[in-house]
Design a protein around this motif. Sequence first.
Motif, PDB file in Angstrom:
ATOM      1  N   SER A 165       0.830  -1.192   0.000  1.00 13.69           N
ATOM      2  CA  SER A 165       0.000   0.000   0.000  1.00 13.69           C
ATOM      3  C   SER A 165       0.870   1.249   0.000  1.00 13.69           C
ATOM      4  O   SER A 165       2.039   1.192   0.411  1.00 13.69           O
ATOM      5  CB  SER A 165      -0.921  -0.001   1.225  1.00 13.69           C
ATOM      6  OG  SER A 165      -0.159  -0.103   2.407  1.00 13.69           O
ATOM      7  N   ALA A 166       0.269   2.346  -0.451  1.00 13.81           N
ATOM      8  CA  ALA A 166       0.994   3.615  -0.550  1.00 13.81           C
ATOM      9  C   ALA A 166       0.170   4.738   0.065  1.00 13.81           C
ATOM     10  O   ALA A 166      -1.039   4.817  -0.156  1.00 13.81           O
ATOM     11  CB  ALA A 166       1.303   3.940  -2.009  1.00 13.81           C
ATOM     12  N   SER A 167       0.841   5.571   0.826  1.00 19.37           N
ATOM     13  CA  SER A 167       0.193   6.721   1.448  1.00 19.37           C
ATOM     14  C   SER A 167       0.899   7.991   1.019  1.00 19.37           C
ATOM     15  O   SER A 167       2.106   8.124   1.188  1.00 19.37           O
ATOM     16  CB  SER A 167       0.223   6.593   2.965  1.00 19.37           C
ATOM     17  OG  SER A 167      -0.280   7.774   3.566  1.00 19.37           O
ATOM     18  N   SER A 168       0.115   8.938   0.509  1.00 19.30           N
ATOM     19  CA  SER A 168       0.714  10.180   0.023  1.00 19.30           C
ATOM     20  C   SER A 168       0.981  11.172   1.145  1.00 19.30           C
ATOM     21  O   SER A 168       1.744  12.120   0.958  1.00 19.30           O
ATOM     22  CB  SER A 168      -0.193  10.822  -1.023  1.00 19.30           C
ATOM     23  OG  SER A 168      -1.462  11.096  -0.455  1.00 19.30           O
ATOM     24  N   GLN A 169       0.368  10.949   2.317  1.00 19.41           N
ATOM     25  CA  GLN A 169       0.482  11.965   3.363  1.00 19.41           C
ATOM     26  C   GLN A 169       0.989  11.443   4.700  1.00 19.41           C
ATOM     27  O   GLN A 169       1.504  12.219   5.497  1.00 19.41           O
ATOM     28  CB  GLN A 169      -0.886  12.604   3.601  1.00 19.41           C
ATOM     29  CG  GLN A 169      -1.449  13.364   2.411  1.00 19.41           C
ATOM     30  CD  GLN A 169      -2.691  14.129   2.787  1.00 19.41           C
ATOM     31  OE1 GLN A 169      -2.686  14.942   3.710  1.00 19.41           O
ATOM     32  NE2 GLN A 169      -3.776  13.872   2.075  1.00 19.41           N
ATOM     33  N   TRP A 170       0.808  10.153   4.946  1.00 18.24           N
ATOM     34  CA  TRP A 170       1.064   9.651   6.287  1.00 18.24           C
ATOM     35  C   TRP A 170       2.052   8.498   6.308  1.00 18.24           C
ATOM     36  O   TRP A 170       1.992   7.606   5.488  1.00 18.24           O
ATOM     37  CB  TRP A 170      -0.251   9.171   6.915  1.00 18.24           C
ATOM     38  CG  TRP A 170      -1.328  10.201   6.919  1.00 18.24           C
ATOM     39  CD1 TRP A 170      -2.345  10.312   6.026  1.00 18.24           C
ATOM     40  CD2 TRP A 170      -1.487  11.266   7.847  1.00 18.24           C
ATOM     41  NE1 TRP A 170      -3.128  11.386   6.340  1.00 18.24           N
ATOM     42  CE2 TRP A 170      -2.627  12.001   7.463  1.00 18.24           C
ATOM     43  CE3 TRP A 170      -0.771  11.674   8.985  1.00 18.24           C
ATOM     44  CZ2 TRP A 170      -3.079  13.114   8.160  1.00 18.24           C
ATOM     45  CZ3 TRP A 170      -1.214  12.777   9.684  1.00 18.24           C
ATOM     46  CH2 TRP A 170      -2.349  13.481   9.269  1.00 18.24           C
ATOM     47  N   PHE A 171       2.915   8.515   7.306  1.00 12.48           N
ATOM     48  CA  PHE A 171       3.749   7.375   7.649  1.00 12.48           C
ATOM     49  C   PHE A 171       3.045   6.741   8.843  1.00 12.48           C
ATOM     50  O   PHE A 171       3.121   7.247   9.958  1.00 12.48           O
ATOM     51  CB  PHE A 171       5.155   7.824   8.014  1.00 12.48           C
ATOM     52  CG  PHE A 171       6.021   6.747   8.605  1.00 12.48           C
ATOM     53  CD1 PHE A 171       6.659   6.938   9.824  1.00 12.48           C
ATOM     54  CD2 PHE A 171       6.200   5.540   7.948  1.00 12.48           C
ATOM     55  CE1 PHE A 171       7.460   5.953  10.373  1.00 12.48           C
ATOM     56  CE2 PHE A 171       6.995   4.539   8.491  1.00 12.48           C
ATOM     57  CZ  PHE A 171       7.630   4.750   9.714  1.00 12.48           C
ATOM     58  N   THR A 172       2.315   5.656   8.607  1.00 11.22           N
ATOM     59  CA  THR A 172       1.355   5.213   9.594  1.00 11.22           C
ATOM     60  C   THR A 172       1.123   3.716   9.535  1.00 11.22           C
ATOM     61  O   THR A 172       1.421   3.068   8.529  1.00 11.22           O
ATOM     62  CB  THR A 172       0.008   5.936   9.356  1.00 11.22           C
ATOM     63  OG1 THR A 172      -0.947   5.485  10.301  1.00 11.22           O
ATOM     64  CG2 THR A 172      -0.522   5.671   7.952  1.00 11.22           C
ATOM     65  N   THR A 173       0.577   3.197  10.638  1.00  6.75           N
ATOM     66  CA  THR A 173       0.171   1.797  10.675  1.00  6.75           C
ATOM     67  C   THR A 173      -1.310   1.635  10.345  1.00  6.75           C
ATOM     68  O   THR A 173      -1.804   0.515  10.252  1.00  6.75           O
ATOM     69  CB  THR A 173       0.431   1.199  12.068  1.00  6.75           C
ATOM     70  OG1 THR A 173      -0.391   1.875  13.025  1.00  6.75           O
ATOM     71  CG2 THR A 173       1.896   1.341  12.464  1.00  6.75           C
ATOM     72  N   ALA A 174      -2.012   2.745  10.194  1.00  2.00           N
ATOM     73  CA  ALA A 174      -3.459   2.733   9.982  1.00  2.00           C
ATOM     74  C   ALA A 174      -3.805   2.535   8.516  1.00  2.00           C
ATOM     75  O   ALA A 174      -3.540   3.406   7.683  1.00  2.00           O
ATOM     76  CB  ALA A 174      -4.061   4.037  10.489  1.00  2.00           C
ATOM     77  N   GLN A 175      -4.423   1.417   8.199  1.00  2.00           N
ATOM     78  CA  GLN A 175      -4.687   1.124   6.788  1.00  2.00           C
ATOM     79  C   GLN A 175      -5.667   2.101   6.169  1.00  2.00           C
ATOM     80  O   GLN A 175      -5.625   2.313   4.947  1.00  2.00           O
ATOM     81  CB  GLN A 175      -5.160  -0.309   6.613  1.00  2.00           C
ATOM     82  CG  GLN A 175      -6.379  -0.721   7.386  1.00  2.00           C
ATOM     83  CD  GLN A 175      -6.675  -2.201   7.137  1.00  2.00           C
ATOM     84  OE1 GLN A 175      -6.892  -2.623   6.010  1.00  2.00           O
ATOM     85  NE2 GLN A 175      -6.666  -2.983   8.216  1.00  2.00           N
ATOM     86  N   ALA A 176      -6.509   2.722   6.951  1.00  2.00           N
ATOM     87  CA  ALA A 176      -7.461   3.686   6.407  1.00  2.00           C
ATOM     88  C   ALA A 176      -6.781   4.910   5.815  1.00  2.00           C
ATOM     89  O   ALA A 176      -7.382   5.645   5.022  1.00  2.00           O
ATOM     90  CB  ALA A 176      -8.448   4.121   7.489  1.00  2.00           C
TER      91      ALA A 176
END
Length: 123
Positions: A97-108
């Motif tokens: 998965s890729a997140s453009s804004q967050w470095f997070t463990t939350a898949q949402a």
Amino acid sequence: QVALVESGGGLVQAGGSLRLSCAASGRTFSSYAMGWFRQAPGKEREFVAAIKWSGRSTVYADSVKGRSTISRDNAKNTVYLQINSLKPEDTAVYYCSASSQWFTTAQALYDYWGQGTQVTVSS
């Protein structure tokens, strides 16, 4: 828009190792935090590992900490997940998965997902 394609899954005996790969399309791969999640049969999808844009920060689920390594090669638009000492309970479909804004463990908070690669660990 980012397209993610996982590979490297398969059948492995307990105690073995696998390296999963996730190839990303797009020229802005280095600006995304990347994560790996997994979903075992009959269970909800859960966080496995994540890596920051630069690759300098990583975070792991307790279930894989100490025997897994997430890494990325921004020149190749690819993120990897190495899992050692595999256990039958690691059996799951693994998603990139890729997140453009967050470095997070939350898949949402992840924006893009791959189709997954099956990992089966036999005892």
